[in-house]
Design an enzyme around this catalytic site. Structure first.
Site, mmCIF file in Angstrom:
data_model
loop_
_atom_site.group_PDB
_atom_site.id
_atom_site.type_symbol
_atom_site.label_atom_id
_atom_site.label_comp_id
_atom_site.label_asym_id
_atom_site.label_seq_id
_atom_site.Cartn_x
_atom_site.Cartn_y
_atom_site.Cartn_z
ATOM 1 N N SER A 142 -26.423 -27.422 60.038
ATOM 2 C CA SER A 142 -26.908 -26.182 60.253
ATOM 3 C C SER A 142 -27.380 -25.633 61.567
ATOM 4 C CB SER A 142 -28.437 -25.937 59.283
ATOM 5 O OG SER A 142 -29.148 -27.023 59.703
ATOM 6 N N HIS A 194 -20.382 -24.071 57.319
ATOM 7 C CA HIS A 194 -21.889 -23.874 57.060
ATOM 8 C C HIS A 194 -21.936 -23.168 55.812
ATOM 9 C CE1 HIS A 194 -26.351 -22.754 58.383
ATOM 10 N NE2 HIS A 194 -26.204 -23.781 57.770
ATOM 11 N N GLU A 245 -20.472 -19.717 56.958
ATOM 12 C CA GLU A 245 -20.508 -19.424 58.327
ATOM 13 C C GLU A 245 -19.355 -20.456 58.930
ATOM 14 O OE1 GLU A 245 -24.212 -20.095 60.213
ATOM 15 O OE2 GLU A 245 -24.135 -18.725 61.374
ATOM 16 N N ASN A 267 -29.132 -19.439 61.429
ATOM 17 C CA ASN A 267 -30.475 -19.829 61.805
ATOM 18 C C ASN A 267 -31.025 -19.229 63.020
ATOM 19 O OD1 ASN A 267 -30.985 -21.178 59.662
ATOM 20 N ND2 ASN A 267 -29.411 -22.922 60.153
HETATM 21 N N1 CAA Z 1 -29.826 -24.848 42.887
HETATM 22 C C1 CAA Z 1 -28.787 -24.460 41.967
HETATM 23 N N2 CAA Z 1 -28.734 -23.351 41.567
HETATM 24 C C2 CAA Z 1 -29.983 -22.528 41.597
HETATM 25 C C3 CAA Z 1 -31.361 -22.908 42.170
HETATM 26 C C4 CAA Z 1 -31.077 -24.100 42.866
HETATM 27 N N3 CAA Z 1 -32.018 -24.446 43.642
HETATM 28 N N4 CAA Z 1 -31.870 -21.952 42.113
HETATM 29 C C5 CAA Z 1 -31.388 -21.088 41.319
HETATM 30 N N5 CAA Z 1 -30.034 -21.380 40.900
HETATM 31 C C6 CAA Z 1 -29.403 -20.571 40.289
HETATM 32 C C7 CAA Z 1 -29.642 -20.276 38.895
HETATM 33 O O1 CAA Z 1 -29.432 -21.351 37.891
HETATM 34 C C8 CAA Z 1 -29.151 -19.005 38.612
HETATM 35 O O2 CAA Z 1 -27.658 -19.488 37.933
HETATM 36 P P1 CAA Z 1 -27.396 -19.121 36.497
HETATM 37 O O3 CAA Z 1 -26.309 -18.054 37.009
HETATM 38 O O4 CAA Z 1 -26.557 -20.363 36.299
HETATM 39 O O5 CAA Z 1 -28.448 -18.680 35.597
HETATM 40 C C9 CAA Z 1 -29.117 -18.432 39.610
HETATM 41 O O6 CAA Z 1 -29.070 -19.377 40.720
HETATM 42 C C10 CAA Z 1 -29.945 -17.281 40.058
HETATM 43 O O7 CAA Z 1 -31.224 -17.816 39.720
HETATM 44 P P2 CAA Z 1 -32.484 -17.105 39.111
HETATM 45 O O8 CAA Z 1 -32.233 -15.815 37.939
HETATM 46 O O9 CAA Z 1 -33.472 -18.058 38.245
HETATM 47 O O10 CAA Z 1 -33.474 -16.661 40.168
HETATM 48 P P3 CAA Z 1 -33.270 -15.707 41.176
HETATM 49 O O11 CAA Z 1 -32.394 -14.395 40.798
HETATM 50 O O12 CAA Z 1 -34.544 -15.490 41.474
HETATM 51 O O13 CAA Z 1 -32.467 -16.388 42.364
HETATM 52 C C11 CAA Z 1 -32.124 -17.437 44.231
HETATM 53 C C12 CAA Z 1 -32.600 -17.640 43.024
HETATM 54 C C13 CAA Z 1 -30.367 -17.359 44.145
HETATM 55 C C14 CAA Z 1 -32.447 -18.795 45.174
HETATM 56 C C15 CAA Z 1 -32.707 -16.441 45.084
HETATM 57 O O14 CAA Z 1 -34.239 -16.558 45.251
HETATM 58 C C16 CAA Z 1 -32.542 -16.440 46.542
HETATM 59 O O15 CAA Z 1 -31.200 -15.972 46.883
HETATM 60 N N6 CAA Z 1 -33.139 -16.985 47.381
HETATM 61 C C17 CAA Z 1 -32.782 -16.999 48.839
HETATM 62 C C18 CAA Z 1 -31.806 -17.982 49.028
HETATM 63 C C19 CAA Z 1 -31.502 -18.395 50.388
HETATM 64 O O16 CAA Z 1 -31.958 -17.732 51.532
HETATM 65 N N7 CAA Z 1 -30.817 -19.447 50.883
HETATM 66 C C20 CAA Z 1 -30.458 -19.876 52.129
HETATM 67 C C21 CAA Z 1 -31.160 -20.847 52.796
HETATM 68 S S1 CAA Z 1 -30.964 -21.211 54.331
HETATM 69 C C22 CAA Z 1 -29.608 -22.487 54.274
HETATM 70 O O17 CAA Z 1 -29.411 -22.815 53.279
HETATM 71 C C23 CAA Z 1 -28.937 -22.811 55.308
HETATM 72 C C24 CAA Z 1 -29.596 -23.577 56.486
HETATM 73 O O18 CAA Z 1 -29.192 -23.813 57.364
HETATM 74 C C25 CAA Z 1 -31.085 -23.782 56.325
#
Ligand code: CAA
Length: 282
Positions: A112, A133, A145, A183
């Site tokens: 990342s 990424h 990415e 990031n």
């Molecule tokens: N692991 C796997 N799947 C997950 C999960 C997890 N931790 N959390 C949610 N899901 C899945 C759910 O199972 C659901 O899938 P289904 O179609 O099978 O039901 C789907 O995601 C949608 O989940 P929900 O309906 O329960 O919840 P939601 O609509 O609130 O979405 C979320 C959850 C997708 C996590 C949403 O809150 C979101 O987009 N959050 C932001 C995530 C983000 O910004 N990620 C990037 C982080 S930075 C990074 O990763 C890189 C880095 O370099 C730091």
């Protein structure tokens, strides 16, 4: 696929769902077994949700091979690494793979924030080394990415783009600078949210509500920081600070303090929010 953590098993799951054969390694056999169980649950969920035909579920799992040593990758053509965010550890694994894999194999790191050019320089295939990424949760998030190091060839970038597209992701190509784009933009926002809490501008819930309701973010920055891991956020801020020598990237002292205290977010049960059950009082 090297590394069976949250990102590694998510990437392996996504590859299997899209028809790839995946050889999977982790230094911890226990982590590898538990990643396999999570992948199996994920594929089951894909069938329930209609993303995968029932008869494909078993076939997808059958395409997964757990590897007990790196030598198993001698025939692999595309290596994806998602191990701990530590340059020396990653360089050690890539150095070993460089001797094992064929000359044409492409190496990709899911890092990342570690420089792709620097990692590539530890191998004799810098032109075939690229950043790939992914975002957490990998099976859900659309972005990949694609990071070109200083000498990454156009052919390698195109291969990474094609792989991402075949996974139904949207690849976005960027150059190798600290934090890439994702990031460099995300982490200062999270860091600033922590400053708001430290300075008493607002409680964590209030900061998150502002960003969720006012900016339509699915998670508030502090909830997201807990999800990513506060140690990861702190480490990325340090990479930005060291890379640009600009004080605007200094990690917030409250972020440093929480990491020192072991409040790392969801994975430790406590961050800006409490995930323990029953909740810890304090
Ligand atoms: N692991 C796997 N799947 C997950 C999960 C997890 N931790 N959390 C949610 N899901 C899945 C759910 O199972 C659901 O899938 P289904 O179609 O099978 O039901 C789907 O995601 C949608 O989940 P929900 O309906 O329960 O919840 P939601 O609509 O609130 O979405 C979320 C959850 C997708 C996590 C949403 O809150 C979101 O987009 N959050 C932001 C995530 C983000 O910004 N990620 C990037 C982080 S930075 C990074 O990763 C890189 C880095 O370099 C730091």
């Amino acid at each position: 696929m090297i590394g069976a953590g949250a990102m590694g098993h998510g990437i392996a799951h996504t590859l299997l769902r899209h028809g790839y054969a995946v050889k999977f390694f982790d230094a911890s056999p226990k982590a590898l077994e538990s990643a396999k169980a999570r992948i199996a649950r994920g594929l089951e969920r894909d069938v329930e949700k209609g993303r995968l035909a029932k008869d494909e579920e078993e076939k997808a799992l059958a395409r997964l091979t757990l590897a007990s040593h790196l030598e198993s990758f001698s025939e692999s053509d595309f290596m994806i690494e998602a191990i701990t965010e530590n340059f020396e550890v990653k360089a050690g694994v890539f150095g070993a793979l460089d001797k094992i894999c064929g000359d044409s194999a492409i190496f990709a790191s899911n890092t990342s924030s570690i420089s792709i050019s620097r990692l590539a320089a530890t191998t004799r295939r810098a032109s075939r080394f690229v950043g790939l990424h992914f975002f957490n949760p990998v099976p859900v998030m659309k972005l990949v990415e694609v990071v070109a190091g200083l000498v990454t060839s156009q052919q390698t970038v195109e291969a990474a783009v094609a792989l991402a597209q075949s996974l139904d992701k949207t690849p976005v190509c960027v150059q190798d600078f600290p934090g890439f784009v994702s990031n460099r933009v995300l982490m200062p926002m999270i860091n600033e949210a922590v400053f708001c809490v430290m300075e008493g501008v607002a409680e964590p819930q209030a900061v998150d509500e502002v960003m969720k309701l006012g900016m339509n973010h699915p998670m508030g920055p502090l909830e997201l920081a807990d999800f990513i891991g506060l140690d990861v956020c702190r480490d990325i801020m340090r990479v930005l600070y060291d890379g640009f020598h600009d004080s605007k990237y200094r990690p917030c002292p409250l972020l440093e303090k929480m990491v020192s205290a072991g409040r790392l977010g969801r994975k430790s049960g406590r961050g800006f929010y409490d995930y323990s059950s029953p909740p810890v009082l304090s």
